[in-house]
Design a protein around this motif. Structure first.
Motif, PDB file in Angstrom:
ATOM      1  N   LEU A   1       0.536   3.170 -14.982  1.00 37.15           N
ATOM      2  CA  LEU A   1       0.981   3.173 -13.896  1.00 37.15           C
ATOM      3  C   LEU A   1      -0.192   4.722 -13.289  1.00 37.15           C
ATOM      4  O   LEU A   1       0.131   5.471 -13.333  1.00 37.15           O
ATOM      5  N   PRO A   2      -1.668   4.153 -13.183  1.00 35.64           N
ATOM      6  CA  PRO A   2      -2.717   5.688 -12.859  1.00 35.64           C
ATOM      7  C   PRO A   2      -2.392   5.294 -11.686  1.00 35.64           C
ATOM      8  O   PRO A   2      -1.917   4.615 -11.283  1.00 35.64           O
ATOM      9  N   VAL A   3      -2.843   6.543 -10.837  1.00 32.05           N
ATOM     10  CA  VAL A   3      -3.231   6.989  -9.553  1.00 32.05           C
ATOM     11  C   VAL A   3      -4.488   7.311  -8.832  1.00 32.05           C
ATOM     12  O   VAL A   3      -5.239   7.608 -10.238  1.00 32.05           O
ATOM     13  N   GLY A   4      -4.694   7.179  -7.650  1.00 28.60           N
ATOM     14  CA  GLY A   4      -6.085   8.214  -7.020  1.00 28.60           C
ATOM     15  C   GLY A   4      -6.331   6.658  -6.706  1.00 28.60           C
ATOM     16  O   GLY A   4      -5.928   5.004  -7.042  1.00 28.60           O
ATOM     17  N   GLU A   5      -7.699   7.014  -6.309  1.00 22.35           N
ATOM     18  CA  GLU A   5      -8.271   5.874  -4.946  1.00 22.35           C
ATOM     19  C   GLU A   5      -8.484   4.793  -5.794  1.00 22.35           C
ATOM     20  O   GLU A   5      -8.323   3.224  -5.541  1.00 22.35           O
ATOM     21  N   GLY A   6      -9.252   4.793  -6.660  1.00 22.85           N
ATOM     22  CA  GLY A   6      -9.683   3.824  -7.922  1.00 22.85           C
ATOM     23  C   GLY A   6      -8.361   2.957  -8.544  1.00 22.85           C
ATOM     24  O   GLY A   6      -8.693   1.710  -8.398  1.00 22.85           O
ATOM     25  N   ALA A   7      -6.910   3.563  -8.345  1.00 23.21           N
ATOM     26  CA  ALA A   7      -5.720   2.759  -8.952  1.00 23.21           C
ATOM     27  C   ALA A   7      -5.217   2.797  -7.452  1.00 23.21           C
ATOM     28  O   ALA A   7      -4.444   0.927  -7.062  1.00 23.21           O
ATOM     29  N   GLY A   8      -5.831   2.590  -6.380  1.00 23.10           N
ATOM     30  CA  GLY A   8      -4.780   1.971  -5.223  1.00 23.10           C
ATOM     31  C   GLY A   8      -3.972   3.686  -4.534  1.00 23.10           C
ATOM     32  O   GLY A   8      -3.120   2.978  -4.062  1.00 23.10           O
ATOM     33  N   LEU A   9      -3.823   4.020  -5.365  1.00 29.22           N
ATOM     34  CA  LEU A   9      -2.790   5.176  -4.518  1.00 29.22           C
ATOM     35  C   LEU A   9      -3.605   6.505  -4.556  1.00 29.22           C
ATOM     36  O   LEU A   9      -3.802   6.855  -5.217  1.00 29.22           O
ATOM     37  N   PRO A  10      -4.611   6.600  -3.201  1.00 33.44           N
ATOM     38  CA  PRO A  10      -5.158   8.097  -2.718  1.00 33.44           C
ATOM     39  C   PRO A  10      -4.386   9.013  -2.923  1.00 33.44           C
ATOM     40  O   PRO A  10      -3.202   9.005  -2.699  1.00 33.44           O
ATOM     41  N   LEU A  11      -4.671   9.878  -3.335  1.00 28.50           N
ATOM     42  CA  LEU A  11      -4.770  11.246  -3.721  1.00 28.50           C
ATOM     43  C   LEU A  11      -4.404  12.371  -2.212  1.00 28.50           C
ATOM     44  O   LEU A  11      -5.691  12.725  -2.393  1.00 28.50           O
ATOM     45  N   ILE A  12      -3.427  13.083  -1.597  1.00 28.82           N
ATOM     46  CA  ILE A  12      -3.710  13.534  -0.499  1.00 28.82           C
ATOM     47  C   ILE A  12      -3.027  15.436  -1.344  1.00 28.82           C
ATOM     48  O   ILE A  12      -1.881  15.729  -1.546  1.00 28.82           O
ATOM     49  N   TRP A  13      -3.692  16.414  -1.385  1.00 29.66           N
ATOM     50  CA  TRP A  13      -3.522  17.620  -1.977  1.00 29.66           C
ATOM     51  C   TRP A  13      -3.165  18.369  -1.501  1.00 29.66           C
ATOM     52  O   TRP A  13      -3.833  18.800   0.035  1.00 29.66           O
ATOM     53  N   TYR A  14      -1.735  19.412  -1.016  1.00 29.66           N
ATOM     54  CA  TYR A  14      -1.859  20.308  -0.260  1.00 29.66           C
ATOM     55  C   TYR A  14      -1.542  21.881  -1.267  1.00 29.66           C
ATOM     56  O   TYR A  14      -0.775  21.660  -2.585  1.00 29.66           O
ATOM     57  N   PRO A  15      -1.908  23.003  -1.577  1.00 32.84           N
ATOM     58  CA  PRO A  15      -1.230  24.154  -1.829  1.00 32.84           C
ATOM     59  C   PRO A  15       0.484  24.471  -1.609  1.00 32.84           C
ATOM     60  O   PRO A  15       1.089  23.903  -0.713  1.00 32.84           O
ATOM     61  N   LEU A  16       1.110  25.336  -1.795  1.00 33.26           N
ATOM     62  CA  LEU A  16       2.805  25.455  -2.043  1.00 33.26           C
ATOM     63  C   LEU A  16       2.603  25.833  -1.160  1.00 33.26           C
ATOM     64  O   LEU A  16       3.221  25.608  -0.677  1.00 33.26           O
TER      65      LEU A  16
ATOM     66  N   ALA B   1       1.051  -1.076   0.147  1.00 35.30           N
ATOM     67  CA  ALA B   1       0.381   0.084   0.348  1.00 35.30           C
ATOM     68  C   ALA B   1       0.762   1.608  -0.007  1.00 35.30           C
ATOM     69  O   ALA B   1       0.149   2.501   0.092  1.00 35.30           O
ATOM     70  N   GLY B   2       2.443   1.571   0.012  1.00 35.22           N
ATOM     71  CA  GLY B   2       2.885   2.555   0.158  1.00 35.22           C
ATOM     72  C   GLY B   2       3.434   3.035  -1.282  1.00 35.22           C
ATOM     73  O   GLY B   2       2.904   2.126  -2.060  1.00 35.22           O
TER      74      GLY B   2
ATOM     75  N   ALA C   1      -8.479  -2.121   4.249  1.00 33.23           N
ATOM     76  CA  ALA C   1      -8.234  -0.448   3.382  1.00 33.23           C
ATOM     77  C   ALA C   1      -6.865  -0.481   2.178  1.00 33.23           C
ATOM     78  O   ALA C   1      -7.324  -0.479   1.555  1.00 33.23           O
ATOM     79  N   LYS C   2      -6.062  -1.720   3.462  1.00 30.89           N
ATOM     80  CA  LYS C   2      -4.025  -1.136   2.442  1.00 30.89           C
ATOM     81  C   LYS C   2      -4.811  -2.637   1.200  1.00 30.89           C
ATOM     82  O   LYS C   2      -4.420  -3.025   0.392  1.00 30.89           O
ATOM     83  N   GLU C   3      -5.520  -3.744   1.735  1.00 26.95           N
ATOM     84  CA  GLU C   3      -5.830  -4.872   0.538  1.00 26.95           C
ATOM     85  C   GLU C   3      -6.578  -4.024  -0.327  1.00 26.95           C
ATOM     86  O   GLU C   3      -6.146  -4.404  -1.421  1.00 26.95           O
ATOM     87  N   ARG C   4      -7.491  -3.567  -0.321  1.00 28.00           N
ATOM     88  CA  ARG C   4      -8.538  -3.088  -1.162  1.00 28.00           C
ATOM     89  C   ARG C   4      -7.337  -2.495  -2.261  1.00 28.00           C
ATOM     90  O   ARG C   4      -7.747  -2.347  -3.264  1.00 28.00           O
ATOM     91  N   LEU C   5      -6.540  -1.537  -1.071  1.00 28.57           N
ATOM     92  CA  LEU C   5      -5.799  -0.396  -2.711  1.00 28.57           C
ATOM     93  C   LEU C   5      -5.117  -1.623  -3.539  1.00 28.57           C
ATOM     94  O   LEU C   5      -4.765  -0.901  -3.982  1.00 28.57           O
TER      95      LEU C   5
END
Length: 339
Positions: free
Chosen positions: A300-315, A162-163, A188-192
């Motif tokens: 190599l998709p990313v995002g929750e549906g691809a197993g790698l949730p994205l966590i966003w921050y501004p600069l 899951a990393g 939860a990590k198994e689902r990812l």
């Protein structure tokens, strides 16, 4: 332009935003307008660890990112102004990481993004995907390059699926045709991990984990991508196939590890360290080329549906982004630098 910098080691409080003029690229360099910066554990560790000296008086953090080429220096081929690109090792032996609106770096560390691939994907590659590629290409009798079918008939075990590195290793191994087993610590990590493409997922801790892996792979696993050798060395030897390789890339749970010597050499086991900063440009270039081929195949998709949730921050919340990675955020921490 805005840039996040630090001039001394310490907690994320040492990070500050400054205004400065964009630098001009020199010979063999390009300047990239950064749209998204990716944060990795190496980024906060380089800032925080007192036993790692300050490499420059002023450092802009973050190795990975994606954006658009806005200036090209002399003797640069294959890159043009306006190209959409992903970058890696931007801050290696340089003070110019990706936590800024524009950064200058060697052209060898700038790679074109295939059409239709977003900057979120591009900024998630770098350290994780290049590490995963190296880990999957160091088998004594395995392929030195990855492509569809190159790992057909092989079994890969990804410890900690899951990393970010684990996620990329699952995706690349599955794209290359391997049977992929991974270990995780929660449902939860198994689902990812399954969304990333793992064929078999097992939970840890489990005193019967080795038995469960061997039930799935009776002849043993050929490649192990290892995040925690201090914890898993004994299990790795037990489930490893003859001539198998354990490619370890982190010190999770300890700086040292021990292993059963006879069981390891009886299997002709290879213990291969993986560190991008010292691996050499040939290996980095091979990884960049193969990763780009995988991107073209949509592997190599990313995002929750691809197993790698994205966590966003501004600069201006780069400090919070570093803290999130340091505190073990599940998913990929990204900084939106330019809209």
């Amino acid at each position: 332009m805005r840039a996040v910098t630090y001039t001394r080691k310490g907690s994320s409080d040492v990070l500050e935003i400054v205004d400065r003029e964009p630098a001009a690229p020199g010979r063999g360099e390009v300047r990239v307008r950064i749209h998204v910066s990716g944060v990795n554990p190496t980024d906060w560790k380089a800032r925080a660890r007192e036993d790692w000296p300050m490499p420059f008086p002023d450092v802009v953090p973050n190795q990975d990112g994606a954006g658009v080429v806005e200036a090209v220096g002399d003797a640069v081929d294959g890159l043009d102004v306006g190209d959409r690109v992903w970058v890696y090792l931007a801050a290696h032996e340089r003070p110019t990481g990706t936590a800024q609106e524009s950064t200058v770096l060697p052209a060898a560390r700038v790679v074109r993004l295939p059409e239709g691939v977003g900057f979120d994907v591009g900024a998630s590659l770098g350290v994780p995907a290049t590490t995963a590629h190296r880990a999957l290409t160091v088998h004594e009798f395995g392929p030195a390059r990855l492509s569809p079918g190159s790992l057909a008939g092989r079994t890969v075990l990804v410890q900690g699926g899951a990393g970010a590195v684990g996620h990329a290793a699952i995706q690349l191994a599955a794209w290359a045709g391997a049977v992929v087993i991974t270990t995780v610590s929660s449902d939860a990590k198994e689902r990812l991990a399954r969304r990333a493409g793992a064929h078999h997922v097992f939970h840890y801790p489990d005193e019967k984990l080795a038995d469960r892996i061997l039930e799935t792979a009776p002849d043993g696993v050929d490649h192990i991508v290892e995040v925690s050798p201090a914890t898993n060395a004994g299990l790795d030897v037990r489930v490893l196939a003859n001539h198998g390789v354990v490619a370890y890339y982190a010190t999770d749970k300890g700086e040292t590890f021990s292993l059963p010597v006879m069981a390891s050499f009886a299997k002709n086991a290879r213990w291969q360290g993986v560190l991008l900063y010292t691996v050499g440009q040939d290996a980095l270039t091979a990884a960049a080329e193969d990763i780009t081929a995988a991107l073209r195949d949509g592997a190599l998709p990313v995002g929750e549906g691809a197993g790698l949730p994205l966590i966003w921050y501004p600069l201006d919340e780069t400090a919070e982004a570093h803290d999130a990675v340091e505190n073990g955020a599940v998913g990929k921490v990204l900084i939106r630098v330019t809209e």
